[in-house]
Design a protein around this motif. Structure first.
Motif, short mmCIF file in Angstrom:
data_model
loop_
_atom_site.label_atom_id
_atom_site.label_comp_id
_atom_site.label_asym_id
_atom_site.label_seq_id
_atom_site.Cartn_x
_atom_site.Cartn_y
_atom_site.Cartn_z
N PHE A 133 0.89 -1.09 0.06
CA PHE A 133 -0.05 -0.05 -0.02
C PHE A 133 0.84 1.18 0.03
N ILE A 134 0.88 1.91 -1.14
CA ILE A 134 1.54 3.33 -1.09
C ILE A 134 0.54 4.39 -0.99
N ILE A 135 0.34 4.99 0.23
CA ILE A 135 -0.77 6.03 0.10
C ILE A 135 -0.28 7.30 0.44
N THR A 136 -0.80 8.28 -0.46
CA THR A 136 -0.02 9.68 -0.24
C THR A 136 -0.99 10.55 0.39
N LEU A 137 -1.07 11.13 1.52
CA LEU A 137 -2.08 11.60 2.29
C LEU A 137 -1.69 13.25 2.15
N LEU A 158 0.45 -4.91 8.44
CA LEU A 158 1.23 -4.01 7.65
C LEU A 158 2.80 -3.70 8.40
N SER A 159 3.56 -3.75 7.48
CA SER A 159 5.04 -3.13 8.03
C SER A 159 5.22 -1.98 7.38
N LEU A 172 2.91 7.36 2.60
CA LEU A 172 3.19 6.11 3.53
C LEU A 172 3.33 4.67 2.65
N HIS A 173 4.49 4.01 2.77
CA HIS A 173 4.40 2.99 2.03
C HIS A 173 4.73 1.64 3.04
N TYR A 174 3.60 0.86 2.87
CA TYR A 174 3.61 -0.15 3.75
C TYR A 174 3.63 -1.71 2.91
N GLU A 175 4.17 -2.60 3.57
CA GLU A 175 3.86 -3.98 2.90
C GLU A 175 3.21 -4.92 3.67
N CYS A 176 2.43 -5.92 3.02
CA CYS A 176 1.63 -6.75 4.05
C CYS A 176 2.93 -7.73 4.68
N LYS A 177 2.53 -7.95 5.96
CA LYS A 177 3.57 -8.93 6.55
C LYS A 177 3.00 -10.27 6.47
N GLU A 178 1.78 -10.49 5.84
CA GLU A 178 1.34 -12.00 6.09
C GLU A 178 0.00 -11.97 5.42
#
Length: 182
Positions: A133-137, A158-159, A172-178
């Motif tokens: 998830f790359i979400i620009t606020l 998320l991480s 904000l750049h998140y990756e799914c952990k599982e």
């Protein structure tokens, strides 16, 4: 040689209170915010070779004053419940969305971008196939509109992968952990 995994990535802007557009599908509030260059769009765009969107997002794009389809250099798929003939820019998909994307992810290529569609994103979250998830606020509270995430009982861990600032925007750049398909 080990094949690199293709990721399914949401890259989107949101108001601080979690909306991607007003109820009448306007993005004017977004353009009122001072950014920096293209706020990282070109850099991200080079990492993908496939774009996915829901029919409502596709129809919204086509209603804009665009001279040509903005993603013509990518493989573009539009998910719809209504059978529609493919055109030179997109292929319309009516069958199982999650299975179709899992097949795309198994092919060689770059990342796959979820361009838009709250319904489509919700389906992907339920199917546990979103990788990043790359979400620009935007520093805007718009009070109501089309929410980025739907209310339900799905949870994802998320991480945080990174944070960037584009003048008044924060990415904000998140990756799914599982939970995503491996």
């Amino acid at each position: 040689m080990l094949k690199q995994k293709r990721n399914l990535v949401l890259f989107i802007s949101s108001s601080l209170d979690g909306y991607i557009a007003t109820k009448d599908e306007s993005l004017e509030w977004l353009f009122e915010v001072d950014g920096e260059g293209d706020n990282g769009f070109t850099e991200f765009y080079e990492t993908v070779d496939t774009v996915l969107m829901g029919r409502t997002t596709y129809d919204w794009i086509m209603k804009q004053d665009v001279k040509e389809f903005p993603y013509r250099d990518k493989d573009s798929y539009v998910f719809t419940r209504t059978a529609t003939a493919d055109n030179e820019n997109v292929k319309f998909i009516t069958h199982n969305v999650v299975e179709f994307v899992q097949d795309l992810k198994a092919r060689e290529g770059k990342n796959i971008w979820i361009v838009g569609g709250g319904e489509l994103l919700h389906t992907f979250i339920q199917g546990k196939i979103v990788d990043e998830f790359i979400i620009t606020l935007a520093p805007k509270i718009i009070g109501s509109g089309i929410p980025l995430f739907k209310e339900d009982d799905n949870q994802l861990n998320l991480s945080l992968k990174g944070i960037k600032q584009w003048n008044q925007f924060v990415e904000l750049h998140y990756e799914c952990k599982e939970g995503t398909d491996e």
